[in-house]
Write an enzyme that holds these catalytic residues in place. Structure first.
Site, PDB file in Angstrom:
ATOM      1  N   HIS A  45       0.803  -1.159   0.078  1.00 33.71           N
ATOM      2  CA  HIS A  45      -0.108  -0.079  -0.033  1.00 33.71           C
ATOM      3  C   HIS A  45       1.058   1.192  -0.033  1.00 33.71           C
ATOM      4  CE1 HIS A  45      -3.015  -3.093   1.107  1.00 33.71           C
ATOM      5  NE2 HIS A  45      -4.009  -2.102   0.926  1.00 33.71           N
ATOM      6  N   ASP A 175      -4.604  -3.425  12.221  1.00 39.34           N
ATOM      7  CA  ASP A 175      -4.707  -2.789  10.668  1.00 39.34           C
ATOM      8  C   ASP A 175      -5.147  -4.143   9.817  1.00 39.34           C
ATOM      9  OD1 ASP A 175      -4.910  -2.087   8.032  1.00 39.34           O
ATOM     10  OD2 ASP A 175      -2.828  -1.176   8.167  1.00 39.34           O
ATOM     11  N   TRP A 227     -18.301 -16.518   7.585  1.00 40.29           N
ATOM     12  CA  TRP A 227     -19.436 -15.522   7.562  1.00 40.29           C
ATOM     13  C   TRP A 227     -19.235 -14.304   8.603  1.00 40.29           C
ATOM     14  CZ3 TRP A 227     -18.805 -20.471   8.701  1.00 40.29           C
ATOM     15  CH2 TRP A 227     -18.858 -20.921  10.107  1.00 40.29           C
ATOM     16  N   LYS A 228     -18.409 -14.308   9.522  1.00 43.35           N
ATOM     17  CA  LYS A 228     -18.113 -13.201  10.477  1.00 43.35           C
ATOM     18  C   LYS A 228     -17.403 -12.174   9.914  1.00 43.35           C
ATOM     19  CE  LYS A 228     -17.573 -16.400  14.296  1.00 43.35           C
ATOM     20  NZ  LYS A 228     -16.889 -16.727  15.574  1.00 43.35           N
ATOM     21  N   GLY A 307       1.475  -4.428  15.845  1.00 43.40           N
ATOM     22  CA  GLY A 307       2.189  -3.347  15.822  1.00 43.40           C
ATOM     23  C   GLY A 307       3.629  -3.353  16.151  1.00 43.40           C
TER      24      GLY A 307
END
Length: 344
Positions: A45, A175, A227-228, A307
């Site tokens: 990203h 994240d 499905w969650k 993190g």
């Protein structure tokens, strides 16, 4: 694989952004956001996505002269119009405003519509934590994931971030997309000729696979928790669309060919309204120490809190240079040499 020094990479981004119509101030801010993401090891990203980002500018779907604008609000909630500006700059404005309101009244909520891809979602969690706030934020996306039990793409993988501050800067940051892997991570695995570490989607036969090429062909990514993750995706999309008064995932898919016009939510909470910094640190330190005391599956293995590996990667990349695939670096350098007027 090349190693590019942080400042060299940042300047390269800045030069290209200025050539695409950004003023020096905004080009500097955006290039810093993108280069920091690369330094933190989120190459999918940042460096890998940068050529695509520039292609959106060249198509005219990102306005280099626009910026987020407040259009309404009450109490500790504000609504912004994104004006199809660069997503990462809009996101910084929104999270900064949420943190300002949190410092004033304990909590701040900002929703923005008609913005663009914000690149690395976690950037704005780190931003909130650096300001001493608990941060939560999420975005919707183009339709890029099937609802659980479906074949066609009707929902987004809608990344979600949670950040908890620590006074030493070693923040806890989660994240994650609502898919097992973001499409940028799938692309990165393909570029490196690697399989995904765990299954991430479905192949042409409808079987679960770890092959990034198969997943890119079918566009059938696997929701986290099956499905969650599908349910969370729908809920995040609904809240973002309601609070921003703008596009839901289905609207984005019907209106645009590219992933633009997104809706996002930014929430900041100031824990110092109840706790001292020392109290908050003690709580987080106690929890992370307990996590570190876990027995690893592999002998000699390490267990990290969310993190923690980002901080270690940042230290390494700032020291040794940021790893960039040679193919990607050549594409980025070519953007600097192109005449922007010739790209339509």
């Amino acid at each position: 694989m090349l190693r590019i020094q942080y400042e060299d990479l940042r300047k390269e981004f800045e030069t290209i952004l200025i050539s695409r119509g950004f003023n020096e101030e905004n080009a500097g801010k955006a290039s810093t956001i993108i280069a920091k993401s690369a330094a933190d090891g989120v190459y999918s990203h940042s460096v890998n996505r940068f050529p695509k980002l520039v292609s959106y500018m060249d198509k005219g779907v990102i306005d280099p002269r626009a910026a987020a604008e407040k259009v309404g609000g009450f109490g500790s909630f504000e609504r912004y119009e994104g004006h199809f500006a660069l997503g990462c700059l809009n996101a910084v404005i929104c999270m900064d405003r949420a943190c300002q309101m949190a410092k004033e009244s304990g909590i701040g909520v900002v929703a923005i519509g008609h913005t663009n891809h914000w690149l690395r979602a976690g950037s704005y969690g780190w931003q909130a934590a650096d300001a001493g706030c608990v941060g939560l934020c999420w975005t919707n996306t183009m339709p890029n994931m099937p609802a659980w039990g479906a074949k066609d793409r009707r929902i987004g993988n809608n990344p979600f971030v949670m950040a908890i501050p620590r006074s030493d800067g070693k923040h806890v940051v989660v994240d994650c997309a609502m898919s097992q892997f973001a499409y940028g991570k799938i692309e990165e695995a393909r570029l490196k000729g690697q399989q995904l570490p765990v299954p991430g989607g479905f192949d042409r036969n409808g079987s679960i696979t770890s092959d990034p090429r198969e997943i890119e062909e079918t566009w059938r990514v696997l929701p986290i928790g099956y499905w969650k993750g599908s349910g969370l995706s729908v809920a995040f999309d609904m809240i973002a669309a309601v609070l921003s008064g703008a596009n839901a995932v289905s609207d984005i898919g019907k209106k645009y060919e590219e992933e633009i016009g997104l809706s996002q939510v930014f929430i900041a909470i100031d824990p110092e309204k109840f706790n001292t910094k020392e109290m908050t640190d003690e709580i987080i330190d106690r929890i992370t120490a307990d996590i570190h005391s876990s027995e690893p599956v592999k002998e000699g293995g390490s267990i990290y809190y969310p993190g923690e590996r980002t901080i270690l990667t940042r230290e390494e990349n700032m020291r040794d240079g940021i790893p960039v695939l040679e193919e990607v670096w050549e594409r980025i350098r070519a953007l600097e040499k192109q005449e922007p007027e010739s790209i339509k």
